[in-house]
Design a protein around this motif. Sequence first.
Motif, short mmCIF file in Angstrom:
data_model
loop_
_atom_site.label_atom_id
_atom_site.label_comp_id
_atom_site.label_asym_id
_atom_site.label_seq_id
_atom_site.Cartn_x
_atom_site.Cartn_y
_atom_site.Cartn_z
N TYR A 44 0.85 -1.19 0.00
CA TYR A 44 0.00 0.00 0.00
C TYR A 44 0.90 1.25 0.00
O TYR A 44 2.01 1.22 0.53
CB TYR A 44 -0.89 -0.03 1.24
CG TYR A 44 -1.85 1.13 1.37
CD1 TYR A 44 -2.80 1.37 0.39
CD2 TYR A 44 -1.82 1.97 2.47
CE1 TYR A 44 -3.69 2.44 0.50
CE2 TYR A 44 -2.70 3.04 2.60
CZ TYR A 44 -3.63 3.27 1.61
OH TYR A 44 -4.50 4.31 1.72
N HIS A 45 0.43 2.36 -0.61
CA HIS A 45 1.33 3.51 -0.77
C HIS A 45 1.33 4.46 0.43
O HIS A 45 2.14 5.37 0.49
CB HIS A 45 0.99 4.30 -2.05
CG HIS A 45 -0.34 4.96 -2.02
ND1 HIS A 45 -1.50 4.32 -2.36
CD2 HIS A 45 -0.70 6.23 -1.69
CE1 HIS A 45 -2.53 5.16 -2.25
NE2 HIS A 45 -2.07 6.32 -1.84
N TRP A 46 0.43 4.33 1.40
CA TRP A 46 0.43 5.07 2.67
C TRP A 46 0.57 6.59 2.49
O TRP A 46 1.54 7.19 2.94
CB TRP A 46 1.53 4.56 3.61
CG TRP A 46 1.36 3.14 3.98
CD1 TRP A 46 2.12 2.09 3.60
CD2 TRP A 46 0.30 2.59 4.79
NE1 TRP A 46 1.60 0.92 4.11
CE2 TRP A 46 0.49 1.21 4.86
CE3 TRP A 46 -0.78 3.17 5.47
CZ2 TRP A 46 -0.36 0.36 5.56
CZ3 TRP A 46 -1.63 2.33 6.17
CH2 TRP A 46 -1.42 0.95 6.22
N PRO A 47 -0.42 7.22 1.86
CA PRO A 47 -0.36 8.68 1.71
C PRO A 47 -0.35 9.43 3.03
O PRO A 47 0.16 10.53 3.13
CB PRO A 47 -1.62 9.01 0.89
CG PRO A 47 -2.53 7.85 1.11
CD PRO A 47 -1.64 6.66 1.26
N GLU A 96 -7.14 -3.40 -2.27
CA GLU A 96 -7.23 -3.20 -3.71
C GLU A 96 -5.91 -2.78 -4.32
O GLU A 96 -5.68 -2.98 -5.51
CB GLU A 96 -8.30 -2.13 -4.03
CG GLU A 96 -9.72 -2.63 -3.82
CD GLU A 96 -10.74 -1.56 -4.12
OE1 GLU A 96 -10.35 -0.38 -4.17
OE2 GLU A 96 -11.93 -1.89 -4.28
N GLN A 97 -5.03 -2.19 -3.53
CA GLN A 97 -3.78 -1.66 -4.08
C GLN A 97 -2.72 -2.72 -4.37
O GLN A 97 -1.73 -2.45 -5.02
CB GLN A 97 -3.20 -0.61 -3.14
CG GLN A 97 -3.61 0.78 -3.52
CD GLN A 97 -2.44 1.74 -3.48
OE1 GLN A 97 -1.45 1.50 -2.82
NE2 GLN A 97 -2.55 2.83 -4.20
N ILE A 98 -2.92 -3.91 -3.86
CA ILE A 98 -1.87 -4.92 -4.06
C ILE A 98 -1.89 -5.45 -5.49
O ILE A 98 -2.95 -5.69 -6.06
CB ILE A 98 -2.03 -6.08 -3.04
CG1 ILE A 98 -0.86 -7.04 -3.14
CG2 ILE A 98 -3.33 -6.84 -3.25
CD1 ILE A 98 -0.83 -8.06 -2.06
N GLU A 145 8.73 0.17 -7.51
CA GLU A 145 8.84 1.12 -8.62
C GLU A 145 7.69 0.94 -9.60
O GLU A 145 7.09 1.91 -10.06
CB GLU A 145 10.18 0.91 -9.33
CG GLU A 145 10.41 1.87 -10.49
CD GLU A 145 11.76 1.66 -11.15
OE1 GLU A 145 12.70 2.37 -10.81
OE2 GLU A 145 11.84 0.75 -12.00
N TYR A 146 7.35 -0.32 -9.91
CA TYR A 146 6.26 -0.59 -10.85
C TYR A 146 4.93 -0.11 -10.28
O TYR A 146 4.12 0.52 -10.98
CB TYR A 146 6.19 -2.09 -11.15
CG TYR A 146 5.05 -2.46 -12.06
CD1 TYR A 146 3.85 -2.94 -11.54
CD2 TYR A 146 5.16 -2.32 -13.44
CE1 TYR A 146 2.79 -3.27 -12.38
CE2 TYR A 146 4.11 -2.64 -14.28
CZ TYR A 146 2.93 -3.12 -13.75
OH TYR A 146 1.88 -3.42 -14.57
N VAL A 147 4.71 -0.39 -8.98
CA VAL A 147 3.46 0.04 -8.34
C VAL A 147 3.33 1.56 -8.39
O VAL A 147 2.28 2.10 -8.73
CB VAL A 147 3.42 -0.43 -6.87
CG1 VAL A 147 2.19 0.13 -6.16
CG2 VAL A 147 3.42 -1.96 -6.79
#
Length: 533
Positions: free
Chosen positions: A436-439, A472-474, A486-488
Amino acid sequence: MENNYTYKEQYNKWEKFINGGNDLSHLRREVAKSWKNCRDLNVNPFKKPYLMSEDSIINLVKENQYLIDVVSPFIKLITEITKETNFMFVLCDNKGNVVDIRGNKEILEQAKKSKLEIGANRSEIAGTNAISLAISMGKPYQLVGPEHYNVHYHQWTCSSAPIYDLNGKLIGVINLSGHYSEKHTHTLGMVVSLARAIEKDLLYKEKFVRKPKVTRSLFTFDDLIGKSDSIQSAINTAQVVSKTDTRIIIEGESGTGKEMFVQAIHNASARSNGPFVAVNCGAVPEHLVESELFGYDDGAFTGAKKGGKPGKFELANSGTLFLDEINSMSKDMQVKLLRVLQQNEITRVGGMDPIPIDVRVIAASNEPLESLVEQDKFRKDLFYRLGIVTIEIPPLRIRTEDVPELFHHLFTKISNRLDMKNSEFNQNIFTYLKSYHWPGNIRELENYIERAIVLAQGKVITIEHFPKKVAEQILLHNNEELTTLEYVEKESIKKALNVFDGNISKTSKLLGITRKTLYKKIKDYNLQYDNIV
């Protein structure tokens, strides 16, 4: 309504209610309402109340030291008056946490059996009691025997009164407790008189022997969690500069833990015995920033307190002043701050005489200040005056290897605080959490962990207890191995740009990064988009 029932009659009515009955006719209206609340909250009337861990108790006492100091002279007085009786004195903060308790050895031993000691909580989550009623109603209250919702309080009579500060804000509750057979209206009257005396003393201190409140500095370098190279680099730099008086700028996104770093630096410095004062520059109205930082003299403006008021620089003298979100400070105020840093003295608003100060200033920004200088949004001379060393706190998304350790630390802390120590979690959730990108960074992780613990209600925590967007982000390969970070990140930027038709402001806000960082990512990933605006 005066309660004239015998102890046995009250107990029988209590027993019927907790077994599903609805008869509350024997109770005063406020107590009946609280009983209903306790039932709705599923408060267990047979469970001994939750007690904080030793570390939490230490922090609790530190946070309430001013309240304890103010009340302390009166504690000595009241314990002297009641020493021949079997009563004890209890002091709670405004959340019902017990921060001090006094009495003879026998009664304190009895109190411990029902977990009435420092670190206990007497808000309504522990069942109807006089302290919880004094907090919720904002007025004195006395409770006897089985009027208490929790069976472990049935042996007590408790008389409580709230304490208010000069602005009418509840700051604590005082209480006298003894055996239920010792109930007397004079006890409540004594507690009320004591509360009023404390409030008068607060008023006197505000006018003459004043002790302003400052932020407590609780965190040390041991509290900074993470083994990744990026966070370790930031920690190592912070440890080096903490031994000097070098001015520091801390940069990082919201939720990365900038104040924890600043507190750790303060506690490791030669100023650790001095005050630690924090100011969120973005939260103070622009027209009040000057008086907030520099204070004001008597009659400086309409509504000014008689005798004036010291500003944050004065309060932080011989210690550390933390200026958070300094990037939000206006250009006019930046000029005034620069002058103070150059001259090491302040002049109160409306005052004439300069006041020398000895303060280490640490500034923090959620945007790169050097970039703001280039955009002429921040003064170059102030930037160089504020920071000899800049420490960048990395966002959680670029140090996801630290997520499991952070999760374990926060999970233990939160489950202890919620008294849900039996909570467990499925280890496979780390597969999701690490991608997850954890904004919202660590603050977001902490919020989601608490959410999961509460929703699971003692069951094993799985990814289903986290918001849907986390799962959903995985992105998984067919072999169920994670793609590269990097791809994510690249795919996320491409999708967001498509959604917002190339709008940089909206895209950067969604992804939780600055415009400058987004432009750099677009260049680094060689993303071609014709409509970037």
